[in-house]
Design a protein around this motif. Structure first.
Motif, PDB file in Angstrom:
ATOM      1  N   MET A   1     104.528 -40.485  54.633  1.00 55.32           N
ATOM      2  CA  MET A   1     103.251 -39.812  54.371  1.00 55.32           C
ATOM      3  C   MET A   1     103.335 -38.371  54.848  1.00 55.32           C
ATOM      4  N   GLN A   2     102.913 -37.433  54.041  1.00 56.50           N
ATOM      5  CA  GLN A   2     102.922 -36.024  54.407  1.00 56.50           C
ATOM      6  C   GLN A   2     101.541 -35.456  54.123  1.00 56.50           C
ATOM      7  N   ILE A   3     100.876 -34.952  55.186  1.00 58.73           N
ATOM      8  CA  ILE A   3      99.523 -34.417  55.052  1.00 58.73           C
ATOM      9  C   ILE A   3      99.544 -32.916  54.858  1.00 58.73           C
ATOM     10  N   PRO A  19      93.316 -45.257  47.995  1.00 58.86           N
ATOM     11  CA  PRO A  19      93.475 -46.695  47.792  1.00 58.86           C
ATOM     12  C   PRO A  19      94.341 -47.316  48.888  1.00 58.86           C
ATOM     13  N   SER A  20      94.414 -48.628  48.887  1.00 59.10           N
ATOM     14  CA  SER A  20      95.273 -49.329  49.827  1.00 59.10           C
ATOM     15  C   SER A  20      96.711 -48.862  49.665  1.00 59.10           C
ATOM     16  N   GLY A  21      97.396 -48.674  50.787  1.00 57.23           N
ATOM     17  CA  GLY A  21      98.787 -48.255  50.751  1.00 57.23           C
ATOM     18  C   GLY A  21      98.998 -46.757  50.675  1.00 57.23           C
ATOM     19  N   ALA A 176      88.117 -42.830  57.389  1.00 59.90           N
ATOM     20  CA  ALA A 176      89.107 -43.172  56.365  1.00 59.90           C
ATOM     21  C   ALA A 176      88.624 -44.412  55.624  1.00 59.90           C
ATOM     22  N   THR A 177      88.649 -44.354  54.299  1.00 61.12           N
ATOM     23  CA  THR A 177      88.131 -45.486  53.530  1.00 61.12           C
ATOM     24  C   THR A 177      88.632 -45.461  52.088  1.00 61.12           C
ATOM     25  N   HIS A 178      88.512 -46.610  51.435  1.00 62.07           N
ATOM     26  CA  HIS A 178      88.669 -46.661  49.986  1.00 62.07           C
ATOM     27  C   HIS A 178      87.294 -46.832  49.327  1.00 62.07           C
ATOM     28  N   ASP A 179      86.228 -46.844  50.164  1.00 62.06           N
ATOM     29  CA  ASP A 179      84.873 -47.114  49.709  1.00 62.06           C
ATOM     30  C   ASP A 179      84.261 -45.867  49.067  1.00 62.06           C
ATOM     31  N   GLY A 180      84.332 -45.787  47.750  1.00 64.24           N
ATOM     32  CA  GLY A 180      83.824 -44.621  47.035  1.00 64.24           C
ATOM     33  C   GLY A 180      82.317 -44.444  47.122  1.00 64.24           C
ATOM     34  N   ARG A 181      81.588 -45.471  47.589  1.00 66.39           N
ATOM     35  CA  ARG A 181      80.130 -45.362  47.677  1.00 66.39           C
ATOM     36  C   ARG A 181      79.687 -44.264  48.618  1.00 66.39           C
ATOM     37  N   ALA A 194      97.801 -42.996  45.669  1.00 69.57           N
ATOM     38  CA  ALA A 194      98.487 -44.277  45.800  1.00 69.57           C
ATOM     39  C   ALA A 194      99.987 -44.023  45.840  1.00 69.57           C
ATOM     40  N   PRO A 195     100.718 -44.869  46.564  1.00 73.64           N
ATOM     41  CA  PRO A 195     102.178 -44.686  46.621  1.00 73.64           C
ATOM     42  C   PRO A 195     102.820 -44.863  45.244  1.00 73.64           C
ATOM     43  N   GLN A 196     103.852 -44.089  44.988  1.00 77.04           N
ATOM     44  CA  GLN A 196     104.544 -44.172  43.713  1.00 77.04           C
ATOM     45  C   GLN A 196     105.447 -45.404  43.679  1.00 77.04           C
ATOM     46  N   ALA A 197     105.417 -46.105  42.556  1.00 75.90           N
ATOM     47  CA  ALA A 197     106.293 -47.255  42.419  1.00 75.90           C
ATOM     48  C   ALA A 197     107.747 -46.789  42.290  1.00 75.90           C
TER      49      ALA A 197
END
Length: 200
Positions: A1-3, A19-21, A176-181, A194-197
């Motif tokens: 991860m690079q911020i 998203p997750s991951g 930190a969240t994935h909760d778009g609400r 999201a991480p690249q496959a």
């Protein structure tokens, strides 16, 4: 991860959305001193968190950071009141019963104040964990998925509470969240992809 070169100034509110991951929890753990970055520096409250030894990171975290973990980490043997009192004692060296009662009421748990964590629903446990993080009046309030188990009404209520508590003490708020609400509540936002496959 690079911020990269990302800054959050004292008193600001910011959201890490992804998203997750995507690395949200890893980033939160680095900010909180629970993980050490493999490169770069991290400064918290004017101190180089990433350069401190483990004991130094623990001490800085206790003094300055209120944490709401994704797994709530409430002490099973203690009531809601007891969990908040222990957090205050460890961070401040004292307890404030009036502040504990105010926060428990503010998160809507007055009727569950004497309950143990196993007696709480997931949403109630999450609210108790948020109250515990706030009871030490931290300079930096960090929350990992604080609204994921809450319905729309309680999610808005918890964000209101976090904003209110942070503003009352000029604390910095990082969620930190994935909760778009709740994304619309934050002008300062860091979006993680999201991480690249990896191709076979």
């Amino acid at each position: 991860m690079q911020i990269g070169d990302w800054q959050l100034h004292a008193g600001q509110h910011a959201l890490i959305l992804g998203p997750s991951g995507s690395g949200k929890t890893s980033f939160i753990n680095i900010v909180s001193g629970l993980l050490t970055p493999t490169a770069g520096e991290l400064w918290v409250a004017g101190e180089a968190m990433s350069q401190l030894p483990p004991a130094g990171r623990d001490a800085l975290r206790r003094r300055t950071i209120g944490l709401v973990f994704q797994t709530l980490r409430l002490i099973p043997a203690l009531s809601v009141i007891g969990n908040l009192a222990l957090a205050q004692q460890l961070a401040l060296g004292r307890t404030d019963a009036a502040e504990i009662a105010r926060l428990i009421d503010r998160v809507g748990l007055s009727h569950r104040a004497d309950a143990r964590p196993r007696q709480l629903s997931q949403g109630e446990g999450q609210r108790a964990a948020i109250a515990r993080a706030l009871c030490t009046k931290p300079r930096l309030l960090v929350a990992d998925e604080p609204t994921s188990a809450l319905d729309d009404s309680n999610a808005e209520r918890m964000i209101d509470l976090m904003f209110e508590a942070a503003d009352a003490t000029a604390a910095t708020l990082l969620i930190a969240t994935h909760d778009g609400r709740i994304a619309h509540r934050f002008a300062n936002r860091l979006d993680l992809a999201a991480p690249q496959a990896v191709a076979a």
